[in-house]
Design a protein around this motif. Structure first.
Motif, PDB file in Angstrom:
ATOM      1  N   PHE A  57      -9.618  28.208-134.481  1.00 30.41           N
ATOM      2  CA  PHE A  57     -10.735  27.872-133.615  1.00 30.41           C
ATOM      3  C   PHE A  57     -11.954  27.351-134.375  1.00 30.41           C
ATOM      4  O   PHE A  57     -12.829  26.736-133.793  1.00 30.41           O
ATOM      5  CB  PHE A  57     -11.110  29.079-132.763  1.00 30.41           C
ATOM      6  CG  PHE A  57     -10.043  29.422-131.773  1.00 30.41           C
ATOM      7  CD1 PHE A  57      -9.955  28.746-130.565  1.00 30.41           C
ATOM      8  CD2 PHE A  57      -9.096  30.384-132.058  1.00 30.41           C
ATOM      9  CE1 PHE A  57      -8.957  29.043-129.660  1.00 30.41           C
ATOM     10  CE2 PHE A  57      -8.096  30.689-131.167  1.00 30.41           C
ATOM     11  CZ  PHE A  57      -8.021  30.016-129.953  1.00 30.41           C
ATOM     12  N   ALA A  60     -12.223  23.204-134.538  1.00 33.00           N
ATOM     13  CA  ALA A  60     -11.923  22.674-133.215  1.00 33.00           C
ATOM     14  C   ALA A  60     -12.334  21.219-133.014  1.00 33.00           C
ATOM     15  O   ALA A  60     -11.928  20.600-132.048  1.00 33.00           O
ATOM     16  CB  ALA A  60     -12.578  23.539-132.140  1.00 33.00           C
ATOM     17  N   LYS A 101      -7.100  21.651-129.431  1.00 29.28           N
ATOM     18  CA  LYS A 101      -7.827  21.498-128.169  1.00 29.28           C
ATOM     19  C   LYS A 101      -8.146  22.892-127.649  1.00 29.28           C
ATOM     20  O   LYS A 101      -7.247  23.646-127.283  1.00 29.28           O
ATOM     21  CB  LYS A 101      -6.973  20.751-127.138  1.00 29.28           C
ATOM     22  CG  LYS A 101      -6.514  19.395-127.582  1.00 29.28           C
ATOM     23  CD  LYS A 101      -7.670  18.452-127.674  1.00 29.28           C
ATOM     24  CE  LYS A 101      -7.161  17.072-128.054  1.00 29.28           C
ATOM     25  NZ  LYS A 101      -8.217  16.148-128.312  1.00 29.28           N
ATOM     26  N   VAL A 102      -9.410  23.252-127.664  1.00 27.50           N
ATOM     27  CA  VAL A 102      -9.813  24.578-127.210  1.00 27.50           C
ATOM     28  C   VAL A 102     -10.913  24.439-126.158  1.00 27.50           C
ATOM     29  O   VAL A 102     -11.578  23.418-126.068  1.00 27.50           O
ATOM     30  CB  VAL A 102     -10.311  25.450-128.387  1.00 27.50           C
ATOM     31  CG1 VAL A 102      -9.183  25.663-129.387  1.00 27.50           C
ATOM     32  CG2 VAL A 102     -11.493  24.835-129.074  1.00 27.50           C
ATOM     33  N   ASP A 103     -11.083  25.496-125.377  1.00 25.62           N
ATOM     34  CA  ASP A 103     -12.127  25.475-124.353  1.00 25.62           C
ATOM     35  C   ASP A 103     -13.485  25.719-124.993  1.00 25.62           C
ATOM     36  O   ASP A 103     -13.588  26.358-126.035  1.00 25.62           O
ATOM     37  CB  ASP A 103     -11.846  26.525-123.286  1.00 25.62           C
ATOM     38  CG  ASP A 103     -11.887  27.935-123.831  1.00 25.62           C
ATOM     39  OD1 ASP A 103     -12.599  28.748-123.264  1.00 25.62           O
ATOM     40  OD2 ASP A 103     -11.210  28.211-124.844  1.00 25.62           O
ATOM     41  N   GLY A 104     -14.525  25.215-124.364  1.00 25.56           N
ATOM     42  CA  GLY A 104     -15.877  25.356-124.888  1.00 25.56           C
ATOM     43  C   GLY A 104     -16.512  26.711-124.629  1.00 25.56           C
ATOM     44  O   GLY A 104     -17.599  27.002-125.120  1.00 25.56           O
ATOM     45  N   PHE A 105     -15.854  27.545-123.859  1.00 21.09           N
ATOM     46  CA  PHE A 105     -16.421  28.836-123.483  1.00 21.09           C
ATOM     47  C   PHE A 105     -15.943  29.977-124.369  1.00 21.09           C
ATOM     48  O   PHE A 105     -16.422  31.094-124.251  1.00 21.09           O
ATOM     49  CB  PHE A 105     -16.073  29.161-122.028  1.00 21.09           C
ATOM     50  CG  PHE A 105     -16.512  28.094-121.075  1.00 21.09           C
ATOM     51  CD1 PHE A 105     -17.848  27.901-120.774  1.00 21.09           C
ATOM     52  CD2 PHE A 105     -15.575  27.259-120.497  1.00 21.09           C
ATOM     53  CE1 PHE A 105     -18.259  26.904-119.904  1.00 21.09           C
ATOM     54  CE2 PHE A 105     -15.966  26.260-119.620  1.00 21.09           C
ATOM     55  CZ  PHE A 105     -17.308  26.079-119.327  1.00 21.09           C
ATOM     56  N   MET A 107     -12.936  31.306-124.259  1.00 21.42           N
ATOM     57  CA  MET A 107     -11.990  32.167-123.553  1.00 21.42           C
ATOM     58  C   MET A 107     -10.636  32.234-124.271  1.00 21.42           C
ATOM     59  O   MET A 107     -10.031  33.308-124.358  1.00 21.42           O
ATOM     60  CB  MET A 107     -11.822  31.700-122.112  1.00 21.42           C
ATOM     61  CG  MET A 107     -13.078  31.897-121.289  1.00 21.42           C
ATOM     62  SD  MET A 107     -13.033  31.152-119.653  1.00 21.42           S
ATOM     63  CE  MET A 107     -11.579  31.827-118.950  1.00 21.42           C
ATOM     64  N   LEU A 108     -10.157  31.095-124.778  1.00 22.79           N
ATOM     65  CA  LEU A 108      -8.882  31.102-125.503  1.00 22.79           C
ATOM     66  C   LEU A 108      -8.980  31.913-126.790  1.00 22.79           C
ATOM     67  O   LEU A 108      -8.045  32.615-127.158  1.00 22.79           O
ATOM     68  CB  LEU A 108      -8.432  29.679-125.830  1.00 22.79           C
ATOM     69  CG  LEU A 108      -7.823  28.878-124.691  1.00 22.79           C
ATOM     70  CD1 LEU A 108      -7.491  27.466-125.135  1.00 22.79           C
ATOM     71  CD2 LEU A 108      -6.586  29.565-124.157  1.00 22.79           C
ATOM     72  N   LYS A 109     -10.116  31.837-127.446  1.00 19.35           N
ATOM     73  CA  LYS A 109     -10.312  32.618-128.669  1.00 19.35           C
ATOM     74  C   LYS A 109     -10.312  34.108-128.350  1.00 19.35           C
ATOM     75  O   LYS A 109      -9.677  34.904-129.044  1.00 19.35           O
ATOM     76  CB  LYS A 109     -11.611  32.226-129.361  1.00 19.35           C
ATOM     77  CG  LYS A 109     -11.820  32.933-130.677  1.00 19.35           C
ATOM     78  CD  LYS A 109     -13.054  32.437-131.399  1.00 19.35           C
ATOM     79  CE  LYS A 109     -13.231  33.122-132.734  1.00 19.35           C
ATOM     80  NZ  LYS A 109     -14.406  32.628-133.462  1.00 19.35           N
ATOM     81  N   PHE A 120      -3.574  28.216-128.402  1.00 16.43           N
ATOM     82  CA  PHE A 120      -4.357  26.995-128.330  1.00 16.43           C
ATOM     83  C   PHE A 120      -3.392  25.822-128.208  1.00 16.43           C
ATOM     84  O   PHE A 120      -2.191  25.962-128.412  1.00 16.43           O
ATOM     85  CB  PHE A 120      -5.276  26.839-129.548  1.00 16.43           C
ATOM     86  CG  PHE A 120      -4.552  26.630-130.847  1.00 16.43           C
ATOM     87  CD1 PHE A 120      -4.409  25.358-131.370  1.00 16.43           C
ATOM     88  CD2 PHE A 120      -4.029  27.699-131.530  1.00 16.43           C
ATOM     89  CE1 PHE A 120      -3.739  25.167-132.557  1.00 16.43           C
ATOM     90  CE2 PHE A 120      -3.366  27.516-132.718  1.00 16.43           C
ATOM     91  CZ  PHE A 120      -3.219  26.239-133.234  1.00 16.43           C
TER      92      PHE A 120
END
Length: 129
Positions: A57, A60, A101-105, A107-109, A120
């Motif tokens: 992450f 990213a 490709k990860v979410d900006g919030f 949440m995946l982390k 991810f």
């Protein structure tokens, strides 16, 4: 020179159907006891990805290289206690070849940390996996 090398894998690999077969090809759990047993009692060399989930992450944006090990002290402590040599290795260029490709919030982390496995998505050249 006969070097016995095994790769360290996340604990979840050994209990997840489908991934279990990957662990059966010669990997060990990266838990402290498993790594110590492999090194001290079995005389093996253990390869561990030092930045783990954090490293997935940290890079990213897909253009910069990061090594996320600022809070990783367990391997160093083990090496000092057991009197072992360690070689720190990092594969530079992975972030350029495969763009995560990860979410900006975050949440995946957070989910990855809770499940103790990286979740991810990534794309390569021409957005191919």
């Amino acid at each position: 020179m006969n070097i016995k090398f095994v790769g360290g894998m996340a604990s979840v690999v050994f209990s997840t159907p489908g991934l279990r077969s990957i662990g059966s090809i010669g990997g060990i759990d990266v838990g402290k006891k498993s790594v110590q047993r492999a090194i001290v009692k079995e005389g093996k060399t253990v390869g561990i990805v030092s930045d783990g989930i954090s490293g997935c992450f940290a890079a990213a944006n897909g253009t910069d290289e990061y090594l996320a090990i600022e809070d990783k002290k367990g391997i160093s402590k083990m090496a000092l206690r057991l009197g072992l040599n360690i070689a720190v290795v990092h594969w530079f260029g992975n972030s350029v070849c495969l763009e995560p490709k990860v979410d900006g919030f975050g949440m995946l982390k957070a989910l990855s940390r809770a499940l103790k496995m990286s979740i991810f998505f990534f794309t390569g050249r021409f957005y191919l996996p």
